[in-house]
Design a protein around this motif. Sequence first.
Motif, short mmCIF file in Angstrom:
data_model
loop_
_atom_site.label_atom_id
_atom_site.label_comp_id
_atom_site.label_asym_id
_atom_site.label_seq_id
_atom_site.Cartn_x
_atom_site.Cartn_y
_atom_site.Cartn_z
N LYS A 55 0.84 -1.19 0.00
CA LYS A 55 0.00 0.00 0.00
C LYS A 55 0.87 1.24 0.00
N GLY A 56 0.29 2.34 -0.50
CA GLY A 56 1.06 3.57 -0.64
C GLY A 56 1.54 4.12 0.68
N LYS A 57 0.76 3.92 1.76
CA LYS A 57 1.14 4.54 3.02
C LYS A 57 2.43 3.95 3.57
N PHE A 58 2.72 2.64 3.27
CA PHE A 58 3.95 2.04 3.76
C PHE A 58 5.14 2.44 2.90
N PHE A 59 4.89 2.76 1.63
CA PHE A 59 5.99 3.16 0.76
C PHE A 59 6.33 4.63 0.93
N ASN A 60 5.33 5.46 1.06
CA ASN A 60 5.55 6.90 1.08
C ASN A 60 5.91 7.43 2.46
N GLU A 61 5.50 6.70 3.54
CA GLU A 61 5.80 7.16 4.88
C GLU A 61 7.09 6.51 5.38
N THR A 62 7.83 7.25 6.14
CA THR A 62 9.02 6.72 6.78
C THR A 62 8.64 6.28 8.18
N ILE A 63 8.28 5.00 8.33
CA ILE A 63 7.82 4.47 9.60
C ILE A 63 8.70 3.30 9.98
N SER A 64 8.70 2.99 11.25
CA SER A 64 9.53 1.92 11.77
C SER A 64 8.83 0.58 11.63
N ALA A 65 9.61 -0.50 11.84
CA ALA A 65 9.04 -1.84 11.76
C ALA A 65 8.06 -2.09 12.89
N THR A 66 8.31 -1.47 14.04
CA THR A 66 7.40 -1.65 15.18
C THR A 66 6.02 -1.09 14.88
N GLU A 67 5.97 0.08 14.25
CA GLU A 67 4.68 0.69 13.91
C GLU A 67 3.95 -0.13 12.85
N ILE A 68 4.70 -0.71 11.90
CA ILE A 68 4.07 -1.57 10.90
C ILE A 68 3.45 -2.80 11.57
N ALA A 69 4.19 -3.39 12.52
CA ALA A 69 3.67 -4.56 13.23
C ALA A 69 2.41 -4.21 14.02
N GLU A 70 2.37 -3.01 14.64
CA GLU A 70 1.19 -2.58 15.38
C GLU A 70 -0.01 -2.43 14.47
N ARG A 71 0.21 -1.91 13.27
CA ARG A 71 -0.90 -1.74 12.33
C ARG A 71 -1.44 -3.10 11.88
N LEU A 72 -0.53 -4.06 11.65
CA LEU A 72 -0.98 -5.38 11.23
C LEU A 72 -1.75 -6.09 12.34
N ILE A 73 -1.28 -5.93 13.59
CA ILE A 73 -1.97 -6.54 14.72
C ILE A 73 -3.37 -5.94 14.88
N GLU A 74 -3.45 -4.61 14.69
CA GLU A 74 -4.75 -3.95 14.79
C GLU A 74 -5.70 -4.43 13.70
N LYS A 75 -5.18 -4.65 12.50
CA LYS A 75 -6.01 -5.11 11.40
C LYS A 75 -6.52 -6.53 11.66
N GLU A 76 -5.64 -7.41 12.16
CA GLU A 76 -6.06 -8.77 12.48
C GLU A 76 -7.10 -8.78 13.60
N TYR A 77 -6.94 -7.89 14.57
CA TYR A 77 -7.90 -7.81 15.68
C TYR A 77 -9.28 -7.38 15.18
N GLN A 78 -9.32 -6.42 14.28
CA GLN A 78 -10.59 -5.96 13.72
C GLN A 78 -11.26 -7.06 12.90
N LEU A 79 -10.45 -7.82 12.11
CA LEU A 79 -11.03 -8.90 11.31
C LEU A 79 -11.59 -10.01 12.19
N SER A 80 -10.86 -10.37 13.24
CA SER A 80 -11.35 -11.41 14.15
C SER A 80 -12.62 -10.96 14.87
N LYS A 81 -12.71 -9.66 15.18
CA LYS A 81 -13.89 -9.13 15.84
C LYS A 81 -15.09 -9.17 14.92
N ARG A 82 -14.88 -8.92 13.64
CA ARG A 82 -15.99 -8.98 12.68
C ARG A 82 -16.48 -10.42 12.49
N ASN A 83 -15.55 -11.37 12.45
CA ASN A 83 -15.92 -12.77 12.23
C ASN A 83 -16.75 -13.31 13.39
N LYS A 84 -16.45 -12.81 14.61
CA LYS A 84 -17.23 -13.25 15.76
C LYS A 84 -18.68 -12.78 15.67
#
Length: 254
Positions: free
Chosen positions: A225-254
Motif C-alpha cells: 500500500k502507498g502509506k507504507f511506501f511513502n511514509e518513513t515508519i519503523s518496523a514496530t509501527e508496521i507490526a502494530e498496524r498489522l496486529i490492529e487489522k487482524e484484531y478488527q477482522l477477528s472481531k468482525r468474524n465473531k
Amino acid sequence: MEDVFVFFPRLKSERRKKRLVKNDLEKKVRKYYKRSNEIFRAKKEISLVPLKEPYQKGFVRFFTLRDDIKRSKDFEFFENLLMKINTEMYSDSRKFQKKKKRFGKRVYHPIIQCLRELTPSEFSGPKSILTDKERQYFIRVEKYSVQYNCKYVFYEFIEPWRYCLKIRPNIITHYKPLIVDFEVENAEVETFLEQEKNKRILYKKIHGGGCSYKWRPVLKQPFTKGKFFNETISATEIAERLIEKEYQLSKRNK
C-alpha cells in the motif's frame, strides 16, 4: 432517344451514420472542454473585494528563518530560497492535529509539514526556478508510486534545519464575489463532461491518455500500500498496524 440521367441522392451507410454521430459528440465535448477552461480563467481574473469587518478563520502554519540564520551572512540567500519552497497549512486549532483510529479508539496525531519538493523541470531546464548556487542545496530522490505503478523523481532540500515553523491566526480580509451566470454555466458544463461516455472521449482524444475499464486482480499485501511506501515508519509501527487489522477482522468474524 435522348439519354435520361436519373440523379439519386447519396445514401449514407450505417457505418457512416455511426461515424458522423461519433464525430459530432467529440466536437461537442471539445467545445464544452474549451468553454470550461474559459470559465475557469474568467473566474480566476475576478478581483477580490475587501471586507468591512475582517474575521479569523482558524490558524495558518508556515516556515520562517531561524533567528541564528537571520544574523548570518547568507540571510538574503536563504530568505529568497524560502520564498520558492515554503508551504502553508491551515487548521481549525493551533495544535494542528488529525484524528486516527488506533485499536478502536480515536487518537490525535500531529500533522507533519515539510518544505516543498521540486519537480525535475523546476530544478533544472528553461523553466527552472533555482539558481546554480541554490541547486547545491538539493538532492535527487526517487520514490515508487503504487497508485500509478511507476517511479517518480523529485528534488528535496537537504538542510531543512535552517527553517522553523511559525503559527499565526488566519485573518480573512478579502472575498471573491460569485457571479451567478458563471456558476450556472459551469455546473452545466461539468455535468456534461462528468458523464462516462464523454469522460472517455475527454481522456482519449483531448488529454491523450486511455480510459480502460478492464478489471485486473490486485493482490492485497500489507506492504504494497502507498502509506507504507511513502511514509518513513519503523518496523514496530508496521507490526502494530498489522496486529490492529487482524484484531478488527477477528472481531468482525465473531
